[in-house]
Write a protein that holds these residues in place. Structure first.
Motif, PDB file in Angstrom:
ATOM      1  N   LEU A  27       0.769  -1.134  -0.017  1.00  0.00           N
ATOM      2  CA  LEU A  27      -0.043  -0.039   0.016  1.00  0.00           C
ATOM      3  C   LEU A  27       0.780   1.180   0.180  1.00  0.00           C
ATOM      4  N   LEU A  28       1.828   1.223   0.876  1.00  0.00           N
ATOM      5  CA  LEU A  28       2.846   2.579   0.834  1.00  0.00           C
ATOM      6  C   LEU A  28       3.584   2.584  -0.421  1.00  0.00           C
ATOM      7  N   ILE A  29       4.167   1.652  -1.050  1.00  0.00           N
ATOM      8  CA  ILE A  29       4.663   1.765  -2.503  1.00  0.00           C
ATOM      9  C   ILE A  29       3.829   2.282  -3.457  1.00  0.00           C
ATOM     10  N   ILE A  30       2.537   1.878  -3.516  1.00  0.00           N
ATOM     11  CA  ILE A  30       1.507   2.431  -4.320  1.00  0.00           C
ATOM     12  C   ILE A  30       1.476   3.771  -4.149  1.00  0.00           C
ATOM     13  N   ALA A  31       1.124   4.230  -2.634  1.00  0.00           N
ATOM     14  CA  ALA A  31       1.012   5.677  -2.287  1.00  0.00           C
ATOM     15  C   ALA A  31       1.979   6.622  -2.922  1.00  0.00           C
ATOM     16  N   ILE A  32       3.480   5.955  -2.627  1.00  0.00           N
ATOM     17  CA  ILE A  32       4.698   6.922  -2.917  1.00  0.00           C
ATOM     18  C   ILE A  32       4.923   7.102  -4.339  1.00  0.00           C
ATOM     19  N   LYS A  33       4.511   6.015  -5.160  1.00  0.00           N
ATOM     20  CA  LYS A  33       4.583   6.326  -6.804  1.00  0.00           C
ATOM     21  C   LYS A  33       3.570   7.117  -6.985  1.00  0.00           C
ATOM     22  N   LEU A  34       2.257   7.218  -6.579  1.00  0.00           N
ATOM     23  CA  LEU A  34       1.222   7.923  -6.964  1.00  0.00           C
ATOM     24  C   LEU A  34       1.433   9.483  -6.649  1.00  0.00           C
ATOM     25  N   LEU A  89       4.320   9.908   6.175  1.00  0.00           N
ATOM     26  CA  LEU A  89       5.303   8.809   6.630  1.00  0.00           C
ATOM     27  C   LEU A  89       6.324   9.323   7.615  1.00  0.00           C
ATOM     28  N   ARG A  90       6.634  10.385   7.658  1.00  0.00           N
ATOM     29  CA  ARG A  90       7.691  10.896   8.649  1.00  0.00           C
ATOM     30  C   ARG A  90       6.931  10.893   9.957  1.00  0.00           C
ATOM     31  N   LYS A  91       5.782  11.773   9.933  1.00  0.00           N
ATOM     32  CA  LYS A  91       4.890  11.666  11.113  1.00  0.00           C
ATOM     33  C   LYS A  91       4.605  10.480  11.869  1.00  0.00           C
ATOM     34  N   THR A  92       4.448   9.374  11.282  1.00  0.00           N
ATOM     35  CA  THR A  92       4.068   8.131  11.631  1.00  0.00           C
ATOM     36  C   THR A  92       5.263   7.234  11.741  1.00  0.00           C
ATOM     37  N   SER A  93       6.392   7.521  11.164  1.00  0.00           N
ATOM     38  CA  SER A  93       7.758   6.722  11.332  1.00  0.00           C
ATOM     39  C   SER A  93       7.740   5.718  10.464  1.00  0.00           C
ATOM     40  N   LEU A  94       6.449   5.327   9.378  1.00  0.00           N
ATOM     41  CA  LEU A  94       6.313   4.486   8.492  1.00  0.00           C
ATOM     42  C   LEU A  94       7.488   4.471   7.555  1.00  0.00           C
ATOM     43  N   ASP A  95       8.288   5.391   7.440  1.00  0.00           N
ATOM     44  CA  ASP A  95       9.180   5.640   6.324  1.00  0.00           C
ATOM     45  C   ASP A  95      10.423   4.584   6.812  1.00  0.00           C
ATOM     46  N   GLU A  96      10.570   4.443   8.112  1.00  0.00           N
ATOM     47  CA  GLU A  96      11.551   3.552   8.675  1.00  0.00           C
ATOM     48  C   GLU A  96      11.419   2.254   8.449  1.00  0.00           C
ATOM     49  N   LEU A  97      10.102   1.827   8.138  1.00  0.00           N
ATOM     50  CA  LEU A  97       9.821   0.294   8.016  1.00  0.00           C
ATOM     51  C   LEU A  97      10.674  -0.614   6.942  1.00  0.00           C
ATOM     52  N   PRO A  98      11.188   0.024   5.825  1.00  0.00           N
ATOM     53  CA  PRO A  98      12.450  -0.864   5.058  1.00  0.00           C
ATOM     54  C   PRO A  98      13.645  -1.203   5.822  1.00  0.00           C
TER      55      PRO A  98
END
Length: 205
Positions: A27-34, A89-98
């Motif tokens: 889901l995050l990959i799709i959102a980032i690409k869009l 992504l930064r606010k939720t720290s989801l950018d760190e998942l990889p």
């Protein structure tokens, strides 16, 4: 003894994380690409165990024309480079998942000092005082639940040193659950306001 057990925990939990969170990754990959042009993943040279270097992985949160190898706090008006999806992504720290992959590969641990940029010489030098460069860097750590981006470099390094001195299953457990609370509350997230020395802050104030 605990260090070996800690690595086993890292392998098991990171493997489970990669499997369980795969739908979230998609889901995050799709959102980032869009949202913006550019690659989904962002790679950056960071300082690992014993000051070795490795490429940390993050979901890209900034435009592709952002100056490279420059910490966000050193950018002039960093907000202009952060994408709409990147702010979330930064606010939720989801950018760190990889970085779960970095953990699985043994380049990082779940808990430990956050890896410095290869050119953050002031932070690296401060951590040397506390032997904080002698343990694997972490996805989160003691400093992250005690101030996160708001901390001056000297204090951040001192907290990293406290972690090294008290490394244990109990310490890691406190950091793990403390991180969940900090992320939910978005504590200490300051775009453009992190990584200064106390001397720098005195000059700028």
């Amino acid at each position: 003894m605990y260090i070996n057990f800690k690595r086993l925990i890292d392998i098991i939990l990171s493997l489970l994380g990669l499997i369980v969170l795969s739908p979230v990754y998609l889901l995050l990959i799709i959102a980032i690409k869009l949202d913006s042009k550019g690659p989904v993943l962002f790679k950056q040279k960071r300082v690992g165990l014993k000051k070795s270097h490795f490429n940390i992985l993050k979901f890209r949160t900034m435009r592709i024309d952002t100056p490279k190898d420059t910490p966000t706090h050193l950018l002039e008006n960093p907000e202009q480079y952060i994408t709409k999806m990147g702010k979330f992504l930064r606010k939720t720290s989801l950018d760190e998942l990889p970085q779960i992959l970095n953990i699985f590969l043994g380049q990082m641990s779940i808990i430990g000092p956050r890896p410095a940029l290869w050119n953050q010489y002031d932070l690296i030098a401060e951590r040397d005082k506390y032997r904080a460069n002698d343990v694997p860097p972490g996805l989160t750590g003691w400093a992250q639940i005690n101030g996160r981006d708001e901390l001056p470099i000297e204090i951040k390094a001192q907290l990293d040193g406290e972690y090294v001195q008290n490394i244990s299953l109990w310490m890691d457990t406190k950091c793990f659950f403390g991180t969940i609370i900090s992320v939910v509350k978005s504590d200490g997230v300051v775009e453009g306001g992190t990584g200064k020395t106390q001397k720098d802050e005195g000059t700028m104030s």
